[in-house]
Design a protein around this motif. Structure first.
Motif, short mmCIF file in Angstrom:
data_model
loop_
_atom_site.label_atom_id
_atom_site.label_comp_id
_atom_site.label_asym_id
_atom_site.label_seq_id
_atom_site.Cartn_x
_atom_site.Cartn_y
_atom_site.Cartn_z
N ASP A 141 0.95 -10.01 0.07
CA ASP A 141 2.16 -9.72 0.84
C ASP A 141 2.59 -8.27 0.67
OD1 ASP A 141 3.02 -12.44 1.89
OD2 ASP A 141 2.75 -12.86 -0.25
N LEU A 142 2.32 -7.70 -0.50
CA LEU A 142 2.60 -6.29 -0.77
C LEU A 142 1.41 -5.67 -1.47
CD1 LEU A 142 6.26 -6.14 -2.20
CD2 LEU A 142 5.43 -5.13 -0.07
N VAL A 143 1.06 -4.45 -1.07
CA VAL A 143 0.06 -3.64 -1.74
C VAL A 143 0.79 -2.38 -2.18
CG1 VAL A 143 -2.14 -2.42 -1.52
CG2 VAL A 143 -1.80 -4.62 -0.34
N LEU A 144 0.98 -2.25 -3.49
CA LEU A 144 1.83 -1.19 -4.02
C LEU A 144 1.01 -0.13 -4.73
CD1 LEU A 144 4.68 -3.46 -5.41
CD2 LEU A 144 4.60 -2.21 -3.24
N ALA A 145 0.98 1.04 -4.13
CA ALA A 145 0.23 2.17 -4.68
C ALA A 145 1.07 2.91 -5.72
CB ALA A 145 -0.18 3.12 -3.56
N MET A 146 0.38 3.51 -6.67
CA MET A 146 1.06 4.24 -7.74
C MET A 146 1.41 5.67 -7.33
SD MET A 146 1.41 2.06 -10.12
CE MET A 146 1.12 0.48 -9.38
N ASP A 147 0.71 6.21 -6.34
CA ASP A 147 0.97 7.59 -5.94
C ASP A 147 0.59 7.81 -4.47
OD1 ASP A 147 -1.84 8.05 -5.82
OD2 ASP A 147 -1.88 8.71 -7.89
N TRP A 148 0.88 9.01 -4.00
CA TRP A 148 0.64 9.35 -2.59
C TRP A 148 -0.84 9.31 -2.23
CZ3 TRP A 148 4.75 9.03 0.24
CH2 TRP A 148 6.00 9.37 -0.28
N ASP A 149 -1.72 9.80 -3.12
CA ASP A 149 -3.15 9.84 -2.81
C ASP A 149 -3.72 8.43 -2.63
OD1 ASP A 149 -3.17 12.60 -2.90
OD2 ASP A 149 -3.88 12.69 -4.97
N ASN A 150 -3.36 7.53 -3.52
CA ASN A 150 -3.87 6.16 -3.42
C ASN A 150 -3.23 5.42 -2.26
OD1 ASN A 150 -5.85 5.82 -5.65
ND2 ASN A 150 -4.12 6.62 -6.80
N LEU A 151 -2.00 5.75 -1.95
CA LEU A 151 -1.37 5.17 -0.76
C LEU A 151 -2.11 5.64 0.50
CD1 LEU A 151 0.90 3.51 0.55
CD2 LEU A 151 2.28 5.60 0.57
N ALA A 152 -2.43 6.92 0.56
CA ALA A 152 -3.16 7.45 1.72
C ALA A 152 -4.54 6.81 1.86
CB ALA A 152 -3.28 8.97 1.61
N MET A 153 -5.22 6.62 0.75
CA MET A 153 -6.54 5.97 0.81
C MET A 153 -6.41 4.54 1.31
SD MET A 153 -8.70 7.33 -2.42
CE MET A 153 -10.19 6.69 -1.67
N ALA A 154 -5.41 3.83 0.84
CA ALA A 154 -5.19 2.46 1.29
C ALA A 154 -4.84 2.43 2.77
CB ALA A 154 -4.10 1.80 0.45
N GLN A 155 -4.02 3.38 3.21
CA GLN A 155 -3.64 3.44 4.62
C GLN A 155 -4.85 3.68 5.52
OE1 GLN A 155 -0.65 6.48 4.11
NE2 GLN A 155 1.02 5.01 4.36
N GLU A 156 -5.80 4.47 5.06
CA GLU A 156 -7.01 4.74 5.84
C GLU A 156 -7.85 3.48 6.03
OE1 GLU A 156 -9.41 7.97 4.39
OE2 GLU A 156 -7.65 9.25 4.14
N LEU A 157 -7.87 2.62 5.02
CA LEU A 157 -8.70 1.41 5.06
C LEU A 157 -7.99 0.21 5.67
CD1 LEU A 157 -10.15 1.61 1.45
CD2 LEU A 157 -11.36 2.12 3.57
N CYS A 158 -6.69 0.23 5.67
CA CYS A 158 -5.89 -0.93 6.03
C CYS A 158 -5.94 -1.23 7.53
CB CYS A 158 -4.45 -0.71 5.61
SG CYS A 158 -3.39 -2.15 5.85
N PRO A 159 -6.25 -2.48 7.89
CA PRO A 159 -6.15 -2.88 9.29
C PRO A 159 -4.70 -2.73 9.77
CG PRO A 159 -7.37 -4.52 8.02
CD PRO A 159 -6.75 -3.57 7.05
N PRO A 160 -4.49 -2.31 11.01
CA PRO A 160 -3.14 -2.04 11.51
C PRO A 160 -2.16 -3.20 11.33
CG PRO A 160 -4.78 -1.34 13.11
CD PRO A 160 -5.52 -2.04 12.02
N GLN A 161 -2.62 -4.43 11.45
CA GLN A 161 -1.71 -5.58 11.35
C GLN A 161 -1.17 -5.79 9.93
OE1 GLN A 161 -4.99 -5.76 11.98
NE2 GLN A 161 -5.91 -7.61 11.14
N HIS A 162 -1.74 -5.09 8.95
CA HIS A 162 -1.27 -5.23 7.56
C HIS A 162 -0.63 -3.96 7.04
CE1 HIS A 162 -3.11 -9.13 7.31
NE2 HIS A 162 -4.30 -8.63 7.64
N ALA A 163 -0.50 -2.95 7.86
CA ALA A 163 0.04 -1.65 7.41
C ALA A 163 1.45 -1.76 6.82
CB ALA A 163 0.02 -0.65 8.56
N HIS A 164 2.23 -2.72 7.30
CA HIS A 164 3.61 -2.89 6.81
C HIS A 164 3.66 -3.33 5.34
CE1 HIS A 164 2.43 -6.96 7.97
NE2 HIS A 164 3.35 -7.39 7.11
#
Length: 170
Positions: free
Chosen positions: A91-114
């Protein structure tokens, strides 16, 4: 294999680079808070890394030592790389920093970006945009990580409790 979150339950994934310092610390702290709140049967907690640097390894000994001093056991956790299936499974994917958030955003399917956020967004008292990586620093970095993680996990627990309450009414 990652599982779909259940309608009645809630699942949180903590994410850092190697899954040996920050994300397992958050995993252990939040798991402890969830158990203390009597929600272990309804809230699933996991952690992963954006990189596959330490597959199958336990958390860094310094993370384990500092967590243990505060009553958190990380010894059963093992590093793993984030999977594409994790986005659907949590339900939540919580990144520790901006770099890991950006990497997750690149991989994340659009329907789960929220589902993607930074853990520190849940801090109640401390203000920091990120949980800094203590790996190459001294021992005070591990205490600083714990301070931020404990504060954020308290706010996160409140958020999850509200979400569970909302779901039970639906």
């Amino acid at each position: 294999m990652a599982q779909q979150p259940t309608a009645a339950g809630y699942s949180v994934l903590f994410l850092c680079m190697g899954n040996i310092c920050r994300s397992p610390t958050a995993h252990g702290v939040f798991r402890h808070r969830v158990q203390a709140a009597g929600l272990a049967d309804r809230v699933r907690v996991d952690s992963a890394g954006t990189h596959n640097y330490h597959p199958g390894e336990p958390p860094d000994h310094r993370s384990q030592r500092h967590a243990s001093r505060r009553g958190y056991d990380l010894s059963d956790l093992r590093a793993r790389k984030m999977l594409l299936a994790d986005f659907a499974a949590h339900d939540l994917v919580l990144a520790m920093d901006w770099d890991n958030l950006a990497m997750a955003q690149e991989l994340c399917p659009p329907q789960h970006a929220h589902k993607l956020r930074r853990l520190t967004e849940f801090c109640l008292h401390m203000q920091s945009p990120v949980v800094p990586d203590p790996y190459y620093g001294g021992t005070t970095g591990f205490d600083g990580v714990l301070d931020l993680v404990e504060d954020a996990c308290e706010g996160l627990l409140q958020h999850v409790q509200r979400e569970l309450q909302h779901r039970s009414k639906s």
